[in-house]
Design a protein around this motif. Structure first.
Motif, short mmCIF file in Angstrom:
data_model
loop_
_atom_site.label_atom_id
_atom_site.label_comp_id
_atom_site.label_asym_id
_atom_site.label_seq_id
_atom_site.Cartn_x
_atom_site.Cartn_y
_atom_site.Cartn_z
N ARG A 176 -17.07 -29.39 13.12
CA ARG A 176 -15.77 -29.59 13.75
C ARG A 176 -15.29 -31.03 13.53
O ARG A 176 -14.10 -31.26 13.23
N MET A 177 -16.19 -32.00 13.67
CA MET A 177 -15.80 -33.37 13.42
C MET A 177 -15.41 -33.58 11.96
O MET A 177 -14.44 -34.29 11.66
N GLU A 178 -16.14 -32.97 11.07
CA GLU A 178 -15.82 -33.07 9.64
C GLU A 178 -14.39 -32.59 9.38
O GLU A 178 -13.62 -33.23 8.65
N HIS A 179 -14.03 -31.47 9.99
CA HIS A 179 -12.68 -30.93 9.86
C HIS A 179 -11.65 -31.87 10.47
O HIS A 179 -10.59 -32.14 9.88
N ALA A 180 -11.97 -32.39 11.65
CA ALA A 180 -11.05 -33.29 12.33
C ALA A 180 -10.79 -34.55 11.53
O ALA A 180 -9.65 -35.01 11.41
N LEU A 181 -11.84 -35.13 10.95
CA LEU A 181 -11.67 -36.35 10.17
C LEU A 181 -10.85 -36.09 8.91
O LEU A 181 -10.07 -36.95 8.48
N ALA A 182 -11.01 -34.91 8.32
CA ALA A 182 -10.20 -34.58 7.14
C ALA A 182 -8.73 -34.51 7.52
O ALA A 182 -7.85 -34.99 6.79
N LEU A 183 -8.43 -33.91 8.67
CA LEU A 183 -7.04 -33.83 9.13
C LEU A 183 -6.49 -35.23 9.44
O LEU A 183 -5.35 -35.56 9.08
N ALA A 184 -7.30 -36.05 10.13
CA ALA A 184 -6.85 -37.39 10.49
C ALA A 184 -6.62 -38.25 9.26
O ALA A 184 -5.65 -39.02 9.19
N THR A 185 -7.51 -38.14 8.28
CA THR A 185 -7.37 -38.92 7.05
C THR A 185 -6.10 -38.52 6.30
O THR A 185 -5.49 -39.34 5.62
N GLY A 186 -5.71 -37.26 6.45
CA GLY A 186 -4.48 -36.79 5.82
C GLY A 186 -3.22 -37.23 6.53
O GLY A 186 -2.11 -36.90 6.08
N GLY A 187 -3.37 -37.96 7.64
CA GLY A 187 -2.21 -38.51 8.33
C GLY A 187 -1.77 -37.77 9.57
O GLY A 187 -0.77 -38.13 10.19
N MET A 188 -2.50 -36.73 9.98
CA MET A 188 -2.11 -35.98 11.17
C MET A 188 -2.36 -36.81 12.42
O MET A 188 -3.42 -37.43 12.55
N PRO A 189 -1.42 -36.85 13.36
CA PRO A 189 -1.62 -37.61 14.61
C PRO A 189 -2.81 -37.06 15.40
O PRO A 189 -3.10 -35.85 15.36
N PRO A 190 -3.51 -37.93 16.14
CA PRO A 190 -4.72 -37.52 16.87
C PRO A 190 -4.54 -36.33 17.79
O PRO A 190 -5.41 -35.46 17.86
N ALA A 191 -3.42 -36.25 18.51
CA ALA A 191 -3.22 -35.13 19.42
C ALA A 191 -3.16 -33.81 18.65
O ALA A 191 -3.70 -32.79 19.09
N GLU A 192 -2.52 -33.84 17.49
CA GLU A 192 -2.44 -32.63 16.66
C GLU A 192 -3.79 -32.31 16.04
O GLU A 192 -4.17 -31.14 15.90
N VAL A 193 -4.52 -33.35 15.66
CA VAL A 193 -5.88 -33.15 15.14
C VAL A 193 -6.73 -32.42 16.17
O VAL A 193 -7.43 -31.45 15.85
N ALA A 194 -6.69 -32.89 17.41
CA ALA A 194 -7.48 -32.28 18.48
C ALA A 194 -7.14 -30.80 18.63
O ALA A 194 -8.04 -29.95 18.74
N ALA A 195 -5.85 -30.48 18.65
CA ALA A 195 -5.42 -29.09 18.82
C ALA A 195 -5.83 -28.23 17.64
O ALA A 195 -6.30 -27.10 17.81
#
Length: 227
Positions: free
Chosen positions: A180-199
């Motif tokens: 799950r963290m791996e997926h979250a970091l990929a989303l965050a690195t792509g520029g997604m805001p943290p709140a959206e990453v969490a969701a």
């Protein structure tokens, strides 16, 4: 400081090749990913076990690495030992395999013009992709509950735990957190805001995401995005 890191597909199911060249002393953070690695560096063959938390590794100037990363569940077939025996560790291959065999393999890799290809020659006759562990990874990566994943692969939760320890180095709950963290970091690195990453990654909220990243990666999400 220049650090050249590359990663590429190998054509061998379950294995990804990578290389790293460091021109000045550097400390780099290795994140948990459920994988085992076979690494050549400084004339030695090493095995990196599955990490439960991030590890900081210091490389001297001029250090060159060639490696194979075995996807979750495939590494034990290559090395012939359960993954939990290598958890959170870095050991020389001759601590696992006979010294004479490893001496010959080390000489072969060290003298090769393409060291990752030589590493692939070591892994190719040994690696096996287990369909059950592959299904477990797929189910957990998709965010399904452990009880559901166990039912889908025809195991009790206790059987799934034992199988996960041998295949991944830790239980399905820890593996699910890592994936799950791996997926979250990929989303965050792509520029997604943290709140959206969490969701999108399945966290309860942004605070939950922040706690999990800090617990597993050892630093904040903000720092991870900047690195």
């Amino acid at each position: 400081m220049t650090v050249v890191y590359r990663e590429w597909a190998t054509g061998l199911a379950g294995a990804v090749a990578w290389s790293r060249v460091v021109d000045e002393p550097q400390t780099h953070r290795i994140l948990p990913d459920g994988c085992l690695d076979l690494i050549w560096s400084d004339g030695h063959l090493l095995v990196a076990g599955p990490d439960t938390v991030a590890q900081e590794m210091t490389s001297p100037a001029g250090r060159v690495y060639a490696g194979l990363r075995f996807m979750p569940g495939t590494g034990p077939s290559v090395f012939g030992v359960p993954a939990h025996e290598l958890r959170d560790s870095r050991v020389r291959l001759d601590h696992i395999w006979p010294q004479r065999l490893v001496d010959g393999l080390t000489a072969r890799v060290s003298g090769a013009s393409d060291r990752t290809a030589a590493l692939l020659d070591i892994a190719r006759p040994r690696i096996e992709v287990d369909p059950i562990t592959a299904a477990v990874v797929a189910g957990l990566r998709a965010g399904r509950a452990i009880s559901v994943v166990a039912h889908e692969v025809g195991l009790s939760e206790r059987q799934l735990l034992r199988r996960s320890l041998a295949a991944f180095g830790y239980g399905p709950k820890t593996l699910a957190r890592v994936l799950r963290m791996e997926h979250a970091l990929a989303l965050a690195t792509g520029g997604m805001p943290p709140a959206e990453v969490a969701a999108n990654a399945g966290y309860a909220d942004q605070a939950h995401l922040s706690r999990e990243v800090k617990a597993l990666a050892g630093v904040s999400l903000t720092r991870m995005r900047a690195s």
